[in-house]
Write a protein that holds these residues in place. Structure first.
Motif, mmCIF file in Angstrom:
data_model
loop_
_atom_site.group_PDB
_atom_site.id
_atom_site.type_symbol
_atom_site.label_atom_id
_atom_site.label_comp_id
_atom_site.label_asym_id
_atom_site.label_seq_id
_atom_site.Cartn_x
_atom_site.Cartn_y
_atom_site.Cartn_z
ATOM 1 N N VAL A 13 -46.161 30.955 -52.359
ATOM 2 C CA VAL A 13 -44.829 31.346 -51.887
ATOM 3 C C VAL A 13 -43.910 30.146 -52.043
ATOM 4 N N VAL A 14 -42.873 30.296 -52.866
ATOM 5 C CA VAL A 14 -41.920 29.221 -53.127
ATOM 6 C C VAL A 14 -40.757 29.334 -52.133
ATOM 7 N N ILE A 15 -40.512 28.274 -51.382
ATOM 8 C CA ILE A 15 -39.477 28.280 -50.347
ATOM 9 C C ILE A 15 -38.515 27.123 -50.592
ATOM 10 N N ILE A 75 -50.290 23.523 -48.385
ATOM 11 C CA ILE A 75 -48.852 23.297 -48.442
ATOM 12 C C ILE A 75 -48.552 22.216 -49.472
ATOM 13 N N HIS A 76 -47.588 22.475 -50.334
ATOM 14 C CA HIS A 76 -47.189 21.548 -51.388
ATOM 15 C C HIS A 76 -45.675 21.332 -51.300
ATOM 16 N N VAL A 77 -45.206 20.208 -51.843
ATOM 17 C CA VAL A 77 -43.790 19.868 -51.732
ATOM 18 C C VAL A 77 -43.276 19.316 -53.053
ATOM 19 N N ILE A 78 -42.084 19.770 -53.440
ATOM 20 C CA ILE A 78 -41.320 19.162 -54.525
ATOM 21 C C ILE A 78 -40.049 18.592 -53.913
ATOM 22 N N HIS A 79 -39.742 17.331 -54.251
ATOM 23 C CA HIS A 79 -38.492 16.726 -53.810
ATOM 24 C C HIS A 79 -37.547 16.638 -54.991
ATOM 25 N N ARG A 80 -36.398 17.278 -54.867
ATOM 26 C CA ARG A 80 -35.358 17.169 -55.896
ATOM 27 C C ARG A 80 -34.306 16.180 -55.401
ATOM 28 N N THR A 81 -33.652 15.495 -56.321
ATOM 29 C CA THR A 81 -32.763 14.399 -55.935
ATOM 30 C C THR A 81 -31.372 14.850 -55.537
ATOM 31 N N GLU A 82 -31.020 16.110 -55.810
ATOM 32 C CA GLU A 82 -29.690 16.575 -55.461
ATOM 33 C C GLU A 82 -29.711 18.077 -55.195
ATOM 34 N N LYS A 83 -28.657 18.541 -54.560
ATOM 35 C CA LYS A 83 -28.507 19.965 -54.274
ATOM 36 C C LYS A 83 -27.632 20.565 -55.368
ATOM 37 N N ASN A 84 -28.239 21.294 -56.292
ATOM 38 C CA ASN A 84 -27.455 21.881 -57.384
ATOM 39 C C ASN A 84 -27.766 23.357 -57.593
ATOM 40 N N TYR A 86 -35.329 27.334 -57.489
ATOM 41 C CA TYR A 86 -36.382 28.293 -57.794
ATOM 42 C C TYR A 86 -36.992 28.041 -59.166
ATOM 43 N N ALA A 87 -36.164 27.710 -60.149
ATOM 44 C CA ALA A 87 -36.691 27.437 -61.488
ATOM 45 C C ALA A 87 -37.676 26.272 -61.440
ATOM 46 N N ALA A 88 -37.353 25.235 -60.673
ATOM 47 C CA ALA A 88 -38.272 24.100 -60.537
ATOM 48 C C ALA A 88 -39.571 24.536 -59.875
ATOM 49 N N GLY A 89 -39.459 25.360 -58.848
ATOM 50 C CA GLY A 89 -40.654 25.852 -58.173
ATOM 51 C C GLY A 89 -41.501 26.747 -59.059
ATOM 52 N N PHE A 90 -40.847 27.594 -59.833
ATOM 53 C CA PHE A 90 -41.577 28.482 -60.738
ATOM 54 C C PHE A 90 -42.321 27.681 -61.808
ATOM 55 N N ARG A 91 -41.647 26.681 -62.366
ATOM 56 C CA ARG A 91 -42.308 25.858 -63.391
ATOM 57 C C ARG A 91 -43.548 25.192 -62.814
ATOM 58 N N TRP A 92 -43.425 24.663 -61.606
ATOM 59 C CA TRP A 92 -44.576 24.028 -60.944
ATOM 60 C C TRP A 92 -45.705 25.036 -60.783
ATOM 61 N N ALA A 93 -45.391 26.219 -60.301
ATOM 62 C CA ALA A 93 -46.409 27.235 -60.053
ATOM 63 C C ALA A 93 -47.080 27.694 -61.338
ATOM 64 N N LEU A 94 -46.301 27.847 -62.403
ATOM 65 C CA LEU A 94 -46.855 28.364 -63.657
ATOM 66 C C LEU A 94 -47.722 27.340 -64.384
ATOM 67 N N ASP A 109 -52.970 27.723 -61.542
ATOM 68 C CA ASP A 109 -53.695 28.968 -61.802
ATOM 69 C C ASP A 109 -53.383 30.056 -60.778
ATOM 70 N N TYR A 110 -52.122 30.220 -60.419
ATOM 71 C CA TYR A 110 -51.745 31.293 -59.499
ATOM 72 C C TYR A 110 -51.621 32.618 -60.244
ATOM 73 N N ASP A 111 -51.956 33.692 -59.551
ATOM 74 C CA ASP A 111 -51.765 35.037 -60.100
ATOM 75 C C ASP A 111 -50.382 35.573 -59.770
ATOM 76 N N PHE A 112 -49.900 35.284 -58.556
ATOM 77 C CA PHE A 112 -48.615 35.790 -58.094
ATOM 78 C C PHE A 112 -47.747 34.630 -57.612
ATOM 79 N N VAL A 113 -46.446 34.740 -57.870
ATOM 80 C CA VAL A 113 -45.470 33.757 -57.399
ATOM 81 C C VAL A 113 -44.413 34.516 -56.597
ATOM 82 N N VAL A 114 -44.202 34.101 -55.369
ATOM 83 C CA VAL A 114 -43.328 34.812 -54.438
ATOM 84 C C VAL A 114 -42.151 33.936 -54.033
ATOM 85 N N GLU A 115 -40.970 34.556 -53.868
ATOM 86 C CA GLU A 115 -39.791 33.891 -53.312
ATOM 87 C C GLU A 115 -39.623 34.298 -51.857
#
Length: 252
Positions: free
Chosen positions: A6-8, A58-67, A73-81, A84-90
């Motif tokens: 689940v990407v949050i 629980i995993h964390v991505i830190h981005r340097t700015e709010k854009n 979500y694109a950053a989170g999806f790339r990380w997930a893909l 070996d996840y089967d499903f990616v949720v927002e």
């Protein structure tokens, strides 16, 4: 058992992220959480690191700015893909989406849907603590998008949704340039135009109890402008090429 993440996305959600994360982890066996923090000045990122240090799910991505929500979500999806996840949720970080409804979302994906959307505007959908004008704005915006994009989906802006990972891999996120909530519209439209299987289920949406809404006039203007542009382009046969989705298959 299908492996789900689940990407949050977060920005100044220190008051809600711990509770939401724990509720997600309790909602379904085997689920994991990826928090994508946009350098929150209130300490959300540090709290996310503390949560991750205490729980390997629980995993964390830190981005340097709010854009923008779309970029997060694109950053989170790339990380997930890349894993070996089967499903990616927002899911939103503010508690407006109910983690306890996650099993209903993943059930649609297990049954072969390329995308599943938690919908407010179908029978069974509930909105709590929204004034009448907020409901009017949301429903009017959804109706306009459905007309312009010739969509049959009932809640194009819903941020509670999930994807089969193999279907999500067909998207070139370099061509998805919506930054605000319009990202949700664009992604759903891409899947719908591609003839993918999209399941909808009713959700209970609760107005946030902590923090401040990220909705702004700029986000609304972006959505209206892009929906109008896409709709007109589609009418003259110049809409973007649809995705090439893989054949649907059931998942245990």
């Amino acid at each position: 058992m299908a492996k789900t993440v689940v990407v949050i996305p977060t920005y100044n959600e220190i008051g809600s992220i711990a509770g939401v994360t724990q509720r997600v982890l309790a909602a379904e066996p085997g689920v994991e959480v990826l928090i994508v923090d946009d350098n929150s000045p209130d300490g959300t990122g540090q709290l996310a690191d503390d949560l991750a240090a205490d729980d390997i799910r629980i995993h964390v991505i830190h981005r340097t700015e709010k854009n923008g929500l779309g970029a997060a979500y694109a950053a989170g999806f790339r990380w997930a893909l890349q894993r070996d996840y089967d499903f990616v949720v927002e899911m939103d970080a503010d508690g407006s989406h109910q983690p306890e409804e996650l099993p209903r979302l993943t059930a649609l994906l297990r049954d072969g849907a390329d995308m599943a959307i938690g919908t407010r505007w179908i029978p069974g959908g509930v909105i709590k603590n929204w004034p009448a004008y907020r409901k009017l704005i949301s429903r009017s915006g959804t109706a306009y998008a459905r007309i312009m994009l010739q969509s049959k989906l009932h809640d194009l802006t819903s941020g509670y949704r999930g994807f089969r990972a193999d279907s999500l891999r067909t998207i070139d996120f370099g061509t998805v340039n919506s930054q605000g909530y319009c990202f949700q519209i664009e992604l759903a439209w891409l899947f719908e135009r591609s003839g993918g299987t999209i399941g909808e289920f009713p959700i209970t949406f609760v107005e946030r109890a902590e923090g401040v809404s990220k909705m702004s006039t700029g986000i609304v203007v972006e959505a209206l402008a892009k929906v109008t542009s896409w709709g007109l382009a589609s009418m003259v046969g110049r809409a973007p090429e649809p995705l090439r989705l893989p054949a649907a298959r059931s998942t245990p």
